[in-house]
Scaffold this active site. Sequence first.
Site, PDB file in Angstrom:
ATOM      1  N   LYS A 143       0.840  -1.188   0.000  1.00  0.00           N
ATOM      2  CA  LYS A 143       0.000   0.000   0.000  1.00  0.00           C
ATOM      3  C   LYS A 143       0.882   1.247   0.000  1.00  0.00           C
ATOM      4  CE  LYS A 143      -3.907  -2.243   0.200  1.00  0.00           C
ATOM      5  NZ  LYS A 143      -4.946  -2.149  -0.858  1.00  0.00           N
ATOM      6  N   ASP A 164      -0.514   0.216  -4.364  1.00  0.00           N
ATOM      7  CA  ASP A 164      -1.952   0.511  -4.380  1.00  0.00           C
ATOM      8  C   ASP A 164      -2.218   1.726  -3.502  1.00  0.00           C
ATOM      9  OD1 ASP A 164      -4.703   0.477  -4.373  1.00  0.00           O
ATOM     10  OD2 ASP A 164      -4.909  -1.541  -3.528  1.00  0.00           O
ATOM     11  N   GLU A 168      -1.852   0.935  -8.591  1.00  0.00           N
ATOM     12  CA  GLU A 168      -3.288   0.609  -8.514  1.00  0.00           C
ATOM     13  C   GLU A 168      -4.097   1.743  -7.905  1.00  0.00           C
ATOM     14  OE1 GLU A 168      -3.904  -3.322  -7.009  1.00  0.00           O
ATOM     15  OE2 GLU A 168      -5.725  -2.778  -5.926  1.00  0.00           O
ATOM     16  N   GLU A 211     -11.403  -2.462  -9.134  1.00  0.00           N
ATOM     17  CA  GLU A 211     -12.133  -2.915  -7.949  1.00  0.00           C
ATOM     18  C   GLU A 211     -13.268  -1.972  -7.575  1.00  0.00           C
ATOM     19  OE1 GLU A 211      -8.581  -2.460  -5.194  1.00  0.00           O
ATOM     20  OE2 GLU A 211     -10.184  -1.963  -3.826  1.00  0.00           O
ATOM     21  N   ASP A 233     -13.640  -7.251 -10.326  1.00  0.00           N
ATOM     22  CA  ASP A 233     -14.020  -7.999  -9.117  1.00  0.00           C
ATOM     23  C   ASP A 233     -15.381  -8.638  -9.377  1.00  0.00           C
ATOM     24  OD1 ASP A 233     -15.514  -8.374  -6.641  1.00  0.00           O
ATOM     25  OD2 ASP A 233     -13.978  -7.233  -5.579  1.00  0.00           O
ATOM     26  N   HIS A 266      -9.496  -8.315  -8.340  1.00  0.00           N
ATOM     27  CA  HIS A 266      -9.393  -7.810  -6.973  1.00  0.00           C
ATOM     28  C   HIS A 266      -9.983  -8.799  -5.976  1.00  0.00           C
ATOM     29  CE1 HIS A 266     -11.556  -5.507  -3.671  1.00  0.00           C
ATOM     30  NE2 HIS A 266     -10.297  -5.229  -3.422  1.00  0.00           N
TER      31      HIS A 266
END
Length: 363
Positions: free
Chosen positions: A169, A198, A224, A250, A273, A300
């Site tokens: 992250k 992400d 992401e 996602e 997703d 995702h």
Amino acid sequence: MSSAIVRAEAYLVDLEVETVRTDAVQAFLKQETIFVSLSTSDGLTGLGYSYTIGTGGTAVLALLRDHLLPRLVGADARNVEAIWSDLFWSTHATTVGAISSLALASVDTALWDLRCQRAGEPLWRLAGGYRQRVPLYDTEGGWLHLSTDELVAGALASQKAGWPGVKLKVGKPRLHEDVERLRAVRDAVGPGLDIMVDANQSMTYPEARRRAAAFEAVDLSWFEEPLPADDLTGHVHLAASTSIPIAVGESLYSVSQFREYVAAGGAGIVQVDVARVGGITPWLKVAHLAETFNLEVCPHFLMELHVSLTAAVPNGRYVEHIPQLRAITRSEMTVVDGHAVAPDVPGLGIDWNADAIDDRRVA
Ligand SMILES: [Mg+2]
């Protein structure tokens, strides 16, 4: 022999998170799991599901119970496209949206469970049948609250276990914090491990552009959700400004939202997703759409379903490792040498524990 739906029911199960998961904008509070069970006149029962990460589950359940499930009784469960379309148009005033897509997904995955059982085939083959093993990357060692030392230890453990990639992250308050964390992991693992990042929609376009430029030297496989998902223009500009592939999906809830992103050049990696897009039926359309643009699909979350779907299509690249069904299943997804193996049994291939599910029902 027909396969008329004779019983349709929905219920909600709360699952505690299996580990603390934080990113730049939110925490995963609990998995609200919305189940749909469909029984048919030819003696089959299909179990489908979708999820939230903590809010909205009862809204999905109410939409199912009040409006969608009554329309299913008497329908032929084999006519999956017709049912999906009927339910979609019956909710036209509240569609496209997260609640309606999650409700549709819980029905659609139950229909695919029935379809696979009826055919005696596993999902990965009936949905396309490309290959049974798919590379797996780990997200569980990359949450935003973890220290740099913890990120490094997690990435080294994944690498030692033979996994081909890890996701970290980003979105710390200052750019240098993100860069130092990423650089520490890259220096520890060397060039041979894929590293993805992400931002969970946390940045503005100017800030994402600045961070992407600083991240380039770390050698990232994708960046992401840099921006809010409804900022298509920002994603297109960002994608044109950096060599790092931009990953989105996602937070998109329909096939046409993916079409807009892909056609405009705003998505370099497609992360559809299956729950949030409305089920397996639209998931496959998005995957095939991506294939026509020579793009790879790295879905995702929901690894227990996505292992089979990613295995089904030729442009499936990666499955994301975030286990969250251990409390209500009897066995786990098989992992061999950093690859997820799609189950080979007829149906969705998830080894549900019915008693454990019953114990956790909240509505
Ligand atoms: Mg994400």
